[in-house]
Design an enzyme around this catalytic site. Structure first.
Site, PDB file in Angstrom:
ATOM      1  N   ASP A  12      37.621  33.635  41.761  1.00  0.00           N
ATOM      2  CA  ASP A  12      38.170  34.705  42.491  1.00  0.00           C
ATOM      3  C   ASP A  12      37.655  35.991  41.709  1.00  0.00           C
ATOM      4  O   ASP A  12      36.752  35.507  40.562  1.00  0.00           O
ATOM      5  CB  ASP A  12      39.923  34.824  41.736  1.00  0.00           C
ATOM      6  N   ASP A  14      38.513  39.947  41.385  1.00  0.00           N
ATOM      7  CA  ASP A  14      39.129  40.794  40.478  1.00  0.00           C
ATOM      8  C   ASP A  14      39.964  40.351  39.755  1.00  0.00           C
ATOM      9  O   ASP A  14      40.912  39.356  39.991  1.00  0.00           O
ATOM     10  CB  ASP A  14      40.097  41.633  41.592  1.00  0.00           C
TER      11      ASP A  14
HETATM   12  O1  M1P Z   1      40.740  41.099  45.360  1.00  0.00           O
HETATM   13  C1  M1P Z   1      41.910  41.314  45.086  1.00  0.00           C
HETATM   14  C2  M1P Z   1      42.478  42.400  46.153  1.00  0.00           C
HETATM   15  O2  M1P Z   1      41.487  43.653  45.839  1.00  0.00           O
HETATM   16  C3  M1P Z   1      41.792  44.735  46.534  1.00  0.00           C
HETATM   17  O3  M1P Z   1      43.316  44.912  46.069  1.00  0.00           O
HETATM   18  P1  M1P Z   1      43.926  46.499  45.497  1.00  0.00           P
HETATM   19  O4  M1P Z   1      42.861  47.608  45.971  1.00  0.00           O
HETATM   20  O5  M1P Z   1      45.351  46.584  45.865  1.00  0.00           O
HETATM   21  O6  M1P Z   1      43.733  46.184  44.046  1.00  0.00           O
HETATM   22  C4  M1P Z   1      41.797  44.553  48.019  1.00  0.00           C
HETATM   23  O7  M1P Z   1      40.665  44.360  48.360  1.00  0.00           O
HETATM   24  C5  M1P Z   1      42.719  43.115  48.318  1.00  0.00           C
HETATM   25  O8  M1P Z   1      42.455  42.933  49.917  1.00  0.00           O
HETATM   26  C6  M1P Z   1      42.179  41.961  47.560  1.00  0.00           C
HETATM   27  O9  M1P Z   1      43.006  40.923  47.638  1.00  0.00           O
END
Ligand code: M1P
Length: 246
Positions: A12, A14
């Site tokens: 993953d 983030d």
């Molecule tokens: O990768 C995790 C998430 O990142 C973004 O979420 P947020 O802006 O809420 O932190 C979005 O791109 C989301 O689609 C994605 O799942």
């Protein structure tokens, strides 16, 4: 002599390779390069490809053996686009509009100390909905995160959407910090496995931070074809990988 196992590691992005919406650090970049000498490496993120490139670099699709954005709805193997699907075809215009119109009404009536723009981002394989708006600054994003700890804004919105659109076969996933990802059932991160499960891997490992039920890493984490690992931050990812693969 025992044969070396063929291993794929899927990450993953983030909270696993980078802090939310941030770029790779030099240390993480070097770690990935070293890991790639030992196993095959792929990334699977909820974000769309432009955002993935902002975070991982312009070479995001060639840097990794597999690069999956929007959970794999956009799929690259060694830099080549191998698949692309669309939520528009899957759902149809009538249902899509009913859903979008409902969300727009809900968002319009929702009050927060700060609201910005881009409340709905329409992607190929998913709809991303944000009550504060995706255009908020990083500081405003962090303020929202704090406020939501008590307000549970997205959780409440998801509950309403689940009840109202129970017939639509949609999944509502709280993946990041400020938004909800909406996609057809089966189009969560497990979707990307169809592109790797016939490639002769002995083991497919998945690393993610939102592996709990309702998190956007849950389905791939518990999938029978993967060995799932929960991480708390990018440094934790490095630590676990070093223990397993170095
Ligand atoms: O990768 C995790 C998430 O990142 C973004 O979420 P947020 O802006 O809420 O932190 C979005 O791109 C989301 O689609 C994605 O799942």
């Amino acid at each position: 002599m025992t044969e070396k196992k063929k291993v794929l590691v899927l990450f993953d992005i983030d909270g696993t390779l980078t802090p939310s919406r941030k770029t790779l650090t030099e240390d993480m970049d070097n770690f990935i390069t070293e890991l790639q000498t030992k196993v095959d490496v792929g990334v699977v993120g909820g974000s769309d490809l432009p955002k993935q490139k902002e975070q991982l670099g312009e070479n995001a699709t060639t840097r990794f053996k597999y690069s999956f954005s929007e959970n794999g709805v956009i799929a690259f193997e060694e830099g080549k686009l191998i698949s692309k699907s669309s939520i528009t075809d899957k759902l149809g215009e009538e249902k899509l509009q009913k859903f979008l119109n409902f969300c727009l009404h809900y968002i319009a009536d929702f009050e927060l100390p700060v609201k910005r723009g881009t409340f709905i981002e329409f992607r190929n394989g998913m709809i991303n909905i944000s009550l504060i708006g995706r255009n908020c600054s990083y500081e405003e994003r962090l303020q929202y995160v704090e406020l939501e700890k008590e307000g549970q804004f997205r959780q409440k919105f998801v509950k309403i959407l689940q009840e109202k659109f129970s017939e639509y076969g949609l999944v509502f996933s709280i993946g990041g910090q400020i938004s909800i990802d909406v996609f057809p059932q089966g189009w969560s991160k497990e979707y990307c496995l169809q592109f790797v499960n016939n490639k002769g891997y002995d083991e497919i490992h998945f690393f993610g931070d939102k592996t709990y039920k309702g998190g956007n890493d849950y389905e791939i984490f518990i999938h029978e074809e993967t060995i799932g690992h929960t991480v708390t931050c990018p440094e934790d990812t490095v630590k676990i990988c070093k223990e397993l693969f170095f």
